[in-house]
Design a protein around this motif. Structure first.
Motif, PDB file in Angstrom:
ATOM      1  N   GLY A  68      42.466 -46.766  -1.647  1.00  0.00           N
ATOM      2  CA  GLY A  68      43.679 -45.967  -1.809  1.00  0.00           C
ATOM      3  C   GLY A  68      44.787 -46.436  -0.874  1.00  0.00           C
ATOM      4  N   VAL A  69      44.410 -46.732   0.382  1.00  0.00           N
ATOM      5  CA  VAL A  69      45.402 -47.213   1.346  1.00  0.00           C
ATOM      6  C   VAL A  69      46.000 -48.538   0.872  1.00  0.00           C
ATOM      7  CG1 VAL A  69      45.734 -48.021   3.714  1.00  0.00           C
ATOM      8  CG2 VAL A  69      44.338 -46.008   3.285  1.00  0.00           C
ATOM      9  N   LEU A  70      45.124 -49.434   0.371  1.00  0.00           N
ATOM     10  CA  LEU A  70      45.602 -50.730  -0.131  1.00  0.00           C
ATOM     11  C   LEU A  70      46.661 -50.546  -1.210  1.00  0.00           C
ATOM     12  CD1 LEU A  70      42.724 -53.313  -0.609  1.00  0.00           C
ATOM     13  CD2 LEU A  70      44.591 -53.284   1.052  1.00  0.00           C
ATOM     14  N   THR A  71      46.350 -49.649  -2.165  1.00  0.00           N
ATOM     15  CA  THR A  71      47.279 -49.402  -3.270  1.00  0.00           C
ATOM     16  C   THR A  71      48.635 -48.928  -2.747  1.00  0.00           C
ATOM     17  OG1 THR A  71      45.334 -48.673  -4.478  1.00  0.00           O
ATOM     18  CG2 THR A  71      47.462 -48.258  -5.512  1.00  0.00           C
ATOM     19  N   HIS A  72      48.594 -47.955  -1.814  1.00  0.00           N
ATOM     20  CA  HIS A  72      49.849 -47.415  -1.276  1.00  0.00           C
ATOM     21  C   HIS A  72      50.602 -48.454  -0.457  1.00  0.00           C
ATOM     22  CE1 HIS A  72      49.899 -43.213  -2.485  1.00  0.00           C
ATOM     23  NE2 HIS A  72      48.564 -43.273  -2.448  1.00  0.00           N
ATOM     24  N   TRP A  73      49.852 -49.313   0.230  1.00  0.00           N
ATOM     25  CA  TRP A  73      50.472 -50.364   1.018  1.00  0.00           C
ATOM     26  C   TRP A  73      51.266 -51.281   0.108  1.00  0.00           C
ATOM     27  CZ3 TRP A  73      47.299 -53.783   4.979  1.00  0.00           C
ATOM     28  CH2 TRP A  73      48.201 -54.563   5.720  1.00  0.00           C
ATOM     29  N   LYS A  74      50.638 -51.679  -1.012  1.00  0.00           N
ATOM     30  CA  LYS A  74      51.304 -52.582  -1.957  1.00  0.00           C
ATOM     31  C   LYS A  74      52.576 -51.933  -2.514  1.00  0.00           C
ATOM     32  CE  LYS A  74      47.103 -54.867  -3.444  1.00  0.00           C
ATOM     33  NZ  LYS A  74      46.016 -54.520  -4.378  1.00  0.00           N
ATOM     34  N   ARG A  75      52.512 -50.619  -2.746  1.00  0.00           N
ATOM     35  CA  ARG A  75      53.680 -49.918  -3.280  1.00  0.00           C
ATOM     36  C   ARG A  75      54.729 -49.651  -2.219  1.00  0.00           C
ATOM     37  NH1 ARG A  75      50.750 -44.996  -6.059  1.00  0.00           N
ATOM     38  NH2 ARG A  75      49.519 -46.071  -7.632  1.00  0.00           N
ATOM     39  N   SER A 169      60.273 -42.989   6.678  1.00  0.00           N
ATOM     40  CA  SER A 169      60.386 -41.597   6.250  1.00  0.00           C
ATOM     41  C   SER A 169      61.821 -41.091   6.355  1.00  0.00           C
ATOM     42  CB  SER A 169      59.489 -40.702   7.106  1.00  0.00           C
ATOM     43  OG  SER A 169      58.165 -41.130   7.052  1.00  0.00           O
ATOM     44  N   ARG A 170      62.693 -41.945   6.856  1.00  0.00           N
ATOM     45  CA  ARG A 170      64.089 -41.572   7.089  1.00  0.00           C
ATOM     46  C   ARG A 170      64.164 -40.282   7.927  1.00  0.00           C
ATOM     47  NH1 ARG A 170      64.946 -40.837   1.946  1.00  0.00           N
ATOM     48  NH2 ARG A 170      63.627 -42.436   1.024  1.00  0.00           N
ATOM     49  N   LEU A 171      63.434 -40.330   9.051  1.00  0.00           N
ATOM     50  CA  LEU A 171      63.389 -39.155   9.922  1.00  0.00           C
ATOM     51  C   LEU A 171      63.701 -39.547  11.344  1.00  0.00           C
ATOM     52  CD1 LEU A 171      60.097 -37.261   8.939  1.00  0.00           C
ATOM     53  CD2 LEU A 171      62.446 -36.493   8.575  1.00  0.00           C
ATOM     54  N   TYR A 172      64.328 -38.635  12.078  1.00  0.00           N
ATOM     55  CA  TYR A 172      64.517 -38.803  13.515  1.00  0.00           C
ATOM     56  C   TYR A 172      64.040 -37.498  14.144  1.00  0.00           C
ATOM     57  CZ  TYR A 172      66.723 -39.697  18.016  1.00  0.00           C
ATOM     58  OH  TYR A 172      66.949 -39.893  19.369  1.00  0.00           O
ATOM     59  N   ILE A 173      62.745 -37.453  14.483  1.00  0.00           N
ATOM     60  CA  ILE A 173      62.189 -36.194  14.994  1.00  0.00           C
ATOM     61  C   ILE A 173      61.336 -36.450  16.239  1.00  0.00           C
ATOM     62  CG2 ILE A 173      62.117 -34.921  12.802  1.00  0.00           C
ATOM     63  CD1 ILE A 173      59.067 -35.724  12.780  1.00  0.00           C
ATOM     64  N   LEU A 208      56.983 -31.516   8.864  1.00  0.00           N
ATOM     65  CA  LEU A 208      57.675 -32.725   9.297  1.00  0.00           C
ATOM     66  C   LEU A 208      58.803 -33.085   8.344  1.00  0.00           C
ATOM     67  CD1 LEU A 208      54.670 -34.988  10.378  1.00  0.00           C
ATOM     68  CD2 LEU A 208      55.850 -33.230  11.666  1.00  0.00           C
ATOM     69  N   ARG A 209      58.782 -32.512   7.144  1.00  0.00           N
ATOM     70  CA  ARG A 209      59.808 -32.789   6.141  1.00  0.00           C
ATOM     71  C   ARG A 209      59.844 -34.250   5.753  1.00  0.00           C
ATOM     72  NH1 ARG A 209      63.389 -28.532   4.451  1.00  0.00           N
ATOM     73  NH2 ARG A 209      62.105 -26.798   5.069  1.00  0.00           N
ATOM     74  N   MET A 210      58.674 -34.837   5.638  1.00  0.00           N
ATOM     75  CA  MET A 210      58.625 -36.233   5.207  1.00  0.00           C
ATOM     76  C   MET A 210      58.874 -36.298   3.706  1.00  0.00           C
ATOM     77  SD  MET A 210      55.392 -37.684   7.341  1.00  0.00           S
ATOM     78  CE  MET A 210      55.208 -39.193   6.426  1.00  0.00           C
ATOM     79  N   PRO A 211      59.480 -37.403   3.208  1.00  0.00           N
ATOM     80  CA  PRO A 211      59.666 -37.546   1.773  1.00  0.00           C
ATOM     81  C   PRO A 211      58.298 -37.602   1.084  1.00  0.00           C
ATOM     82  CG  PRO A 211      60.652 -39.392   2.967  1.00  0.00           C
ATOM     83  CD  PRO A 211      60.017 -38.511   3.978  1.00  0.00           C
ATOM     84  N   THR A 212      58.164 -36.898  -0.026  1.00  0.00           N
ATOM     85  CA  THR A 212      56.862 -36.747  -0.687  1.00  0.00           C
ATOM     86  C   THR A 212      56.221 -38.086  -1.032  1.00  0.00           C
ATOM     87  OG1 THR A 212      58.047 -34.973  -1.771  1.00  0.00           O
ATOM     88  CG2 THR A 212      55.739 -35.203  -2.319  1.00  0.00           C
ATOM     89  N   ASN A 213      57.030 -39.088  -1.371  1.00  0.00           N
ATOM     90  CA  ASN A 213      56.431 -40.343  -1.824  1.00  0.00           C
ATOM     91  C   ASN A 213      55.662 -41.098  -0.734  1.00  0.00           C
ATOM     92  OD1 ASN A 213      58.868 -40.995  -0.537  1.00  0.00           O
ATOM     93  ND2 ASN A 213      58.971 -42.951  -1.609  1.00  0.00           N
ATOM     94  N   VAL A 214      55.981 -40.868   0.549  1.00  0.00           N
ATOM     95  CA  VAL A 214      55.218 -41.566   1.587  1.00  0.00           C
ATOM     96  C   VAL A 214      54.115 -40.693   2.197  1.00  0.00           C
ATOM     97  CG1 VAL A 214      57.016 -43.210   2.259  1.00  0.00           C
ATOM     98  CG2 VAL A 214      56.902 -40.972   3.381  1.00  0.00           C
ATOM     99  N   VAL A 215      54.078 -39.424   1.795  1.00  0.00           N
ATOM    100  CA  VAL A 215      53.132 -38.503   2.433  1.00  0.00           C
ATOM    101  C   VAL A 215      51.676 -38.888   2.160  1.00  0.00           C
ATOM    102  CG1 VAL A 215      52.219 -36.163   2.289  1.00  0.00           C
ATOM    103  CG2 VAL A 215      54.644 -36.516   2.679  1.00  0.00           C
TER     104      VAL A 215
END
Lengths: 305, 247
Positions: A68-75, A169-173, A208-215
């Motif tokens: 699963g991690v591999l797949t997400h890494w590629k994406r 994640s486009r976050l500054y927290i 954390l309000r991270m964008p859903t696609n990277v969660v």
């Protein structure tokens, strides 16, 4: 067909174990969850000593998560910086958890510790999910939008020090919330043999309000490292990782996930969550009953002491 | 205590010379492989006639005891605290990890309680030093015997010795969860409530082949074992995804 487990030192029907791995994998495929929190109790119900069940489930999670991690890494849907912060906190947490586990073992309270944590965790998570799915269902019936969550929430997290920039994640927290979250998930991984995604994913989205696609990718990244370290620490401190049991569970698990994903695509989201909530509650209630009902024999022989 | 009694008995064995007893095992080394589902060993024996005493010397009752390695075992007692059953008191005791006794007649008909206790014959006659955290040791030992009986590790078979004239045979059941270690098989010949001959033979139970190497690996190099388990799991999980890509 029986197979002898060299570490648990008992024989099990390997087809049953494969079936348990498959079944839990199937459910995790259907519901998109890790399944560790189902696998450990199921193994305990089957008669595997709790210590072996917890430690071996961690190895199963590591094995099943990697692809699963591999797949997400590629994406490109893994926030490595966020993941790394949480991994480091998670490693400390898993070391603390393995230590807590060893203390419980010396006190003879592993069984109680594991089961009590499960009852609390499954009870509260199950109740929350049930509540949420019923609310969504009602809202849909009345034609209201299903998510009543306002965007203007109180951002107490933004007032914390030690701010870091997470580009993906486009976050500054502040680094504190991810560290705390990672730590808690690490402890849970070691004490309960769970990946912790069912806790981490909502926390990453809502806290954390991270964008859903990277969660999902980031949470999988963290789960992979933390469950790997949990496995290794349990192997070193408690000698409770059964490699034969782990491999059978992984095989059953990966196949189960594939079938589960296909089957789950046919169900509607809220039906899924409702069924999931019932399942989680049922496991929690089953474990709670073991505490409340008078045991068949108040004396018990502790295994693997 | 029991070992001492047996040692004395064997030491003074020449005193029983007119009444001989020989026994042997179907195997003296039991190996546990991955398909191990429990097994059985057989104890064979014969009473040896001695001409000066006559056929009377062949009378007597036979008791066969198989003991596994002693282990420090912990029994815990659950108590109800605020509505929840939780382990509270505990007792630790050294008792055999496996115990099997077979005889030609119920043990109580063979010898007095005192004699049976001295040789530790029968599940209720096992002698252990029990350290209980709440004082009363007896129920803990009884609970351990119950638990071990349930898992098939302790067994009593008052008709387990098959006898045909001077020859006898005992089937010793070995469950799948049999602990590893060195075992002893003791054969006693009783007459009129006294031991008149005894013999002790060792045998070994061990994991073999792959299982044994895994167990040793896990205990001697736990760090490498843990890392190897994770890597194998990852390889297996990753490898099986290719299976799905093709199909």
């Amino acid at each position: 067909m029986e197979i002898y487990l060299p570490i648990a030192q008992m024989s099990v029907h390997w087809l049953i174990v494969l079936g348990l791995g498959f079944g839990v994998g199937f459910l995790s495929g259907v519901f998109g969850i890790g399944g560790g929190f189902l696998l450990t109790p199921v193994l305990i119900f089957y008669g595997i000593p709790p210590g072996v069940a917890v430690a071996t489930t961690a190895s199963q999670i590591a094995g099943v998560t990697f692809s699963g991690v591999l797949t997400h890494w590629k994406r490109g849907t893994v926030d490595f910086k966020m993941g790394l912060v949480m991994v480091i906190a998670g490693l400390v947490g898993s070391a603390a958890g393995v230590w807590i586990f060893a203390v419980l073992r010396r006190m003879g309270q592993v069984e109680f510790g594991v089961q009590a944590s499960y009852v609390i965790l499954l009870g509260s998570v199950g109740a929350m999910m049930l509540n949420e799915s019923i609310r969504t269902w009602r809202a849909r019936k009345e034609g209201r939008p299903s998510h009543g969550r306002s965007s203007g929430q109180h951002h107490w997290i933004h007032g914390l020090p030690l701010k870091m920039r997470f580009r993906q994640s486009r976050l500054y927290i502040s680094a504190i919330p991810p560290v705390v979250l990672g730590f808690i998930v690490g402890v849970l991984s070691a004490v309960l043999g769970v990946g912790g995604a069912f806790l981490m994913v909502p926390a990453m989205i809502y806290m954390l309000r991270m964008p859903t696609n990277v969660v999902v990718g980031t949470s999988m990244f963290q789960v992979l490292f933390v469950s790997a370290s949990t496995t290794i620490l349990h192997a070193v401190d408690n000698f409770t990782v059964d490699v034969v049991l782990g491999m059978i569970l992984i095989l059953g698990g990966v196949f189960g996930v594939q079938f589960g994903v296909r089957w789950g695509a046919k169900l509607r989201g809220e039906e899924l969550r409702f069924l999931m909530a019932l399942l989680v509650l049922a496991v929690g209630i089953g474990m709670a009953l073991q505490f409340v009902l008078r045991p068949e024999d108040v004396y018990s022989l502790s295994g693997l002491s | 205590m029991r070992t001492l009694a047996l040692a004395c008995l064997l030491f003074f064995a020449p005193a029983f010379a007119e009444q001989g007893l020989t026994s042997m095992l179907s195997q003296d080394y039991l190996q546990i492989y991955s398909n191990f589902q429990g097994s059985e060993i057989t104890v064979f024996g014969a009473l040896e006639n001695s001409s000066d005493v006559g056929p009377d010397s062949l009378k007597g009752q036979i008791v066969v005891v198989v003991r596994g390695p002693d282990a420090l075992q912990t029994v815990r007692k659950k108590e109800r605290v605020a509505g929840i059953w939780i382990n509270r008191a505990r007792a630790k005791m050294w008792l055999p990890s496996y115990y099997f006794v077979a005889s030609t007649a119920p043990l109580a008909n063979i010898a007095s309680g005192e004699t049976l206790r001295r040789y530790e014959l029968g599940l209720n006659n096992l002698q252990a030093e029990v350290v209980a955290s709440d004082g009363s040791a007896r129920p803990y030992q009884a609970a351990l015997v119950r638990a071990q009986q349930k898992s098939g590790l302790y067994r009593e078979n008052p008709a387990g010795v098959e006898q045909q004239s001077t020859a006898f045979r005992v089937h010793v059941p070995v469950p799948a969860s049999v602990p590893r270690g060195s075992y002893t098989v003791e054969v006693y010949l009783f007459r009129d409530g006294n031991v008149i001959a005894a013999q002790s033979t060792p045998f070994y139970v061990d994991q073999a082949g792959f299982e044994r190497r895994l167990f040793e690996f896990a205990h001697q190099k736990p760090l490498y074992y843990g890392v190897a388990t994770v890597l194998m799991g990852i390889l297996l999980g990753w490898g099986s995804t290719f299976f799905f890509k093709r199909s």
